[in-house]
Design an enzyme around this catalytic site. Structure first.
Site, PDB file in Angstrom:
ATOM      1  CB  CYS A 115      -0.967  -0.009   1.181  1.00 55.51           C
ATOM      2  SG  CYS A 115      -2.041  -1.449   1.151  1.00 55.51           S
ATOM      3  CG  HIS A 153      -3.179   3.301   2.077  1.00 55.66           C
ATOM      4  ND1 HIS A 153      -3.666   2.933   0.843  1.00 55.66           N
ATOM      5  CD2 HIS A 153      -3.259   2.200   2.869  1.00 55.66           C
ATOM      6  CE1 HIS A 153      -4.017   1.656   0.898  1.00 55.66           C
ATOM      7  NE2 HIS A 153      -3.781   1.197   2.112  1.00 55.66           N
ATOM      8  CG  ASN A 183      -6.382  -1.066   1.198  1.00 55.87           C
ATOM      9  OD1 ASN A 183      -5.718  -0.667   0.241  1.00 55.87           O
ATOM     10  ND2 ASN A 183      -5.827  -1.496   2.313  1.00 55.87           N
TER      11      ASN A 183
HETATM   12  C1  LIG Z   1     -10.311  -5.497   9.770  1.00 54.25           C
HETATM   13  C2  LIG Z   1     -10.906  -4.538  10.771  1.00 54.25           C
HETATM   14  C3  LIG Z   1     -11.947  -3.646  10.086  1.00 54.25           C
HETATM   15  C4  LIG Z   1     -11.602  -5.352  11.849  1.00 54.25           C
HETATM   16  O1  LIG Z   1     -12.136  -4.509  12.843  1.00 54.25           O
HETATM   17  P1  LIG Z   1     -11.899  -4.795  14.384  1.00 54.25           P
HETATM   18  O2  LIG Z   1     -12.650  -3.780  15.126  1.00 54.25           O
HETATM   19  O3  LIG Z   1     -10.410  -4.876  14.607  1.00 54.25           O
HETATM   20  O4  LIG Z   1     -12.594  -6.184  14.545  1.00 54.25           O
HETATM   21  P2  LIG Z   1     -11.983  -7.582  15.082  1.00 54.25           P
HETATM   22  O5  LIG Z   1     -10.951  -8.073  14.122  1.00 54.25           O
HETATM   23  O6  LIG Z   1     -11.581  -7.383  16.509  1.00 54.25           O
HETATM   24  O7  LIG Z   1     -13.237  -8.480  15.013  1.00 54.25           O
HETATM   25  C5  LIG Z   1     -14.267  -8.317  15.927  1.00 54.25           C
HETATM   26  C6  LIG Z   1     -15.293  -9.395  15.664  1.00 54.25           C
HETATM   27  O8  LIG Z   1     -15.936  -9.136  14.397  1.00 54.25           O
HETATM   28  C7  LIG Z   1     -15.867 -10.289  13.595  1.00 54.25           C
HETATM   29  N1  LIG Z   1     -15.755  -9.906  12.197  1.00 54.25           N
HETATM   30  C8  LIG Z   1     -14.613  -9.761  11.457  1.00 54.25           C
HETATM   31  N2  LIG Z   1     -14.941  -9.398  10.213  1.00 54.25           N
HETATM   32  C9  LIG Z   1     -16.275  -9.294  10.158  1.00 54.25           C
HETATM   33  C10 LIG Z   1     -17.183  -8.944   9.159  1.00 54.25           C
HETATM   34  N3  LIG Z   1     -16.795  -8.612   7.903  1.00 54.25           N
HETATM   35  N4  LIG Z   1     -18.503  -8.923   9.460  1.00 54.25           N
HETATM   36  C11 LIG Z   1     -18.939  -9.227  10.694  1.00 54.25           C
HETATM   37  N5  LIG Z   1     -18.127  -9.589  11.676  1.00 54.25           N
HETATM   38  C12 LIG Z   1     -16.808  -9.609  11.424  1.00 54.25           C
HETATM   39  C13 LIG Z   1     -14.665 -11.050  14.065  1.00 54.25           C
HETATM   40  O9  LIG Z   1     -14.817 -12.419  13.749  1.00 54.25           O
HETATM   41  C14 LIG Z   1     -14.708 -10.792  15.553  1.00 54.25           C
HETATM   42  O10 LIG Z   1     -15.625 -11.671  16.144  1.00 54.25           O
HETATM   43  P3  LIG Z   1     -15.243 -12.407  17.525  1.00 54.25           P
HETATM   44  O11 LIG Z   1     -15.040 -11.277  18.507  1.00 54.25           O
HETATM   45  O12 LIG Z   1     -16.430 -13.233  17.761  1.00 54.25           O
HETATM   46  O13 LIG Z   1     -13.991 -13.157  17.217  1.00 54.25           O
HETATM   47  C15 LIG Z   1      -9.814  -3.650  11.432  1.00 54.25           C
HETATM   48  O14 LIG Z   1      -9.030  -4.416  12.291  1.00 54.25           O
HETATM   49  C16 LIG Z   1      -8.944  -2.981  10.424  1.00 54.25           C
HETATM   50  O15 LIG Z   1      -9.381  -2.194   9.604  1.00 54.25           O
HETATM   51  N6  LIG Z   1      -7.616  -3.216  10.492  1.00 54.25           N
HETATM   52  C17 LIG Z   1      -6.674  -2.607   9.589  1.00 54.25           C
HETATM   53  C18 LIG Z   1      -6.734  -3.322   8.268  1.00 54.25           C
HETATM   54  C19 LIG Z   1      -6.008  -2.594   7.198  1.00 54.25           C
HETATM   55  O16 LIG Z   1      -6.173  -1.410   7.033  1.00 54.25           O
HETATM   56  N7  LIG Z   1      -5.207  -3.324   6.393  1.00 54.25           N
HETATM   57  C20 LIG Z   1      -4.522  -2.792   5.297  1.00 54.25           C
HETATM   58  C21 LIG Z   1      -3.386  -1.913   5.729  1.00 54.25           C
HETATM   59  S1  LIG Z   1      -2.599  -1.237   4.346  1.00 54.25           S
END
Ligand SMILES: CC(C)(COP(=O)(O)OP(=O)(O)OC[C@H]1O[C@@H](n2cnc3c(N)ncnc32)[C@H](O)[C@@H]1OP(=O)(O)O)[C@@H](O)C(=O)NCCC(=O)NCCS
Length: 316
Positions: free
Chosen positions: A102, A243, A273
């Site tokens: 990215c 980004h 993204n």
């Molecule tokens: C991916 C992201 C949106 C997840 O959000 P979060 O608040 O961290 O959520 P978590 O990973 O803690 O998941 C929380 C719960 O939601 C669930 N969950 C994950 N994806 C889900 C979805 N698409 N829909 C519904 N539930 C979902 C998980 O299974 C978890 O359930 P559990 O508590 O029963 O295990 C977030 O972590 C994020 O944006 N991270 C950065 C990613 C990124 O930018 N990557 C590229 C960088 S260049």
């Protein structure tokens, strides 16, 4: 070594026609529009057609950038493509590919500007293009909702006017955190095999929470470092083009830099993204919607797998 400035002469972008909404995604994996919007700010993303490869997206964006610049393709003597989804593992998409995930576009811009400044090239096309839909695990609800396809391009040339153009770039990487965001299979460490394919090793793996925290911290630092290097303060920036990974990441950076979020260009809601394509698509949309005027100061800031990061300052 030339002392001339490197300037952006034109921008262009291209997004495939097919829109995949959160509602559509909820029919593929166990998720909902509310969950995706609340956690990421994403509403929809674009998906390339089966017969559209990364280079097809790149060419469309490049044609628009050339048209915008008024420069003929025959005048371009350097093409750099930033991508993690090349058409083939071999050969490269352009003659010169940069794989910095990215942060790829900022890495590619820095490379192209250095090559122009060397005096050996005169006009460059720098393209960020991705078909991330080809490396996303459509059964993993934790990642598949984040990514989309698209391309953005800029034409870069040299100018005798001092103080304009790319006034600085800063690149960096945290090499010890590779496993937070990567594709384990299909490379020399774990070549593809029936077993690796069955395990899904060819798809993006991500530890979302850890990546989120690092993204905020590192992008804030990358922004502060480059401003300090150039004796500038955050308040002097007219527009930040971050980004586009997650709206909550952008909101957090705005808060830490003590800038109103209106000073940040945001289109993650419409594209998700798009990795190396995210900044050049946003840059093109910002220019075309008159969010950037002559004399403005723009900050680009990115973070990605590697973990790589980069920032750049542009005076228009
Ligand atoms: C991916 C992201 C949106 C997840 O959000 P979060 O608040 O961290 O959520 P978590 O990973 O803690 O998941 C929380 C719960 O939601 C669930 N969950 C994950 N994806 C889900 C979805 N698409 N829909 C519904 N539930 C979902 C998980 O299974 C978890 O359930 P559990 O508590 O029963 O295990 C977030 O972590 C994020 O944006 N991270 C950065 C990613 C990124 O930018 N990557 C590229 C960088 S260049």
């Amino acid at each position: 070594m030339s002392t001339r400035s490197t300037v952006i002469l034109g921008t262009g972008s291209y997004a495939p026609d097919r829109i995949l909404t959160n509602e559509d995604l909820s029919k593929i994996v166990d998720t909902s529009d509310e969950w995706i919007r609340a956690r990421s700010g994403i509403r929809e993303r674009r998906i390339a057609a089966p017969d559209e490869a990364t280079s097809d997206l790149a060419i469309r964006a490049a044609q628009r950038a050339l048209e915008d610049s008024g420069i003929a393709a025959s005048e371009i003597d350097l093409v750099v493509v930033a991508t993690v989804t090349p058409d083939y593992p071999m050969p490269s998409t352009a003659c010169f590919d940069v794989n910095a995930a990215c942060s790829g576009f900022i890495y590619a811009m820095d490379t192209a500007c250095a090559m122009l400044s060397s005096g050996r090239y005169t006009k460059a096309l720098v393209i960020g293009a991705e078909k991330l839909s080809s490396i996303v695990d459509w059964q993993d609800r934790g990642t598949c909702m984040l990514f989309g396809d698209g391309a953005g391009a800029v034409v870069v040339g040299l100018s005798d006017t001092p103080g304009i153009g790319m006034i600085g770039t800063k690149l960096g990487a945290l090499g010890e955190d590779t496993d937070l965001l990567y594709i384990p299979g299909g490379g020399s460490r774990l070549p593809s095999s029936a077993e690796s394919i069955a395990r899904g090793d060819q798809f993006i793996k991500m530890k979302g929470k850890e990546v989120f925290k690092l993204a905020v911290r590192i992008m804030e630092e990358a922004a502060r470092d480059i401003l300090e290097q150039h004796g500038l303060s955050a308040h002097q920036i007219d527009l930040v083009i971050p980004h586009q990974a997650n709206l909550r990441i952008i909101d957090a950076i705005a808060q830490y830099l003590e800038l109103p979020v209106e000073r940040f260009f945001v289109n993650v809601d419409r594209y998700g993204n798009t990795s190396a394509a995210s900044i050049p698509i946003a840059l093109d949309e910002a220019r075309r919607s008159a969010r950037i005027k002559q004399g403005d100061l723009t900050l680009l800031v990115a973070f990605g797998a590697g973990l790589t990061y980069g920032s750049a300052l542009i005076r228009w």
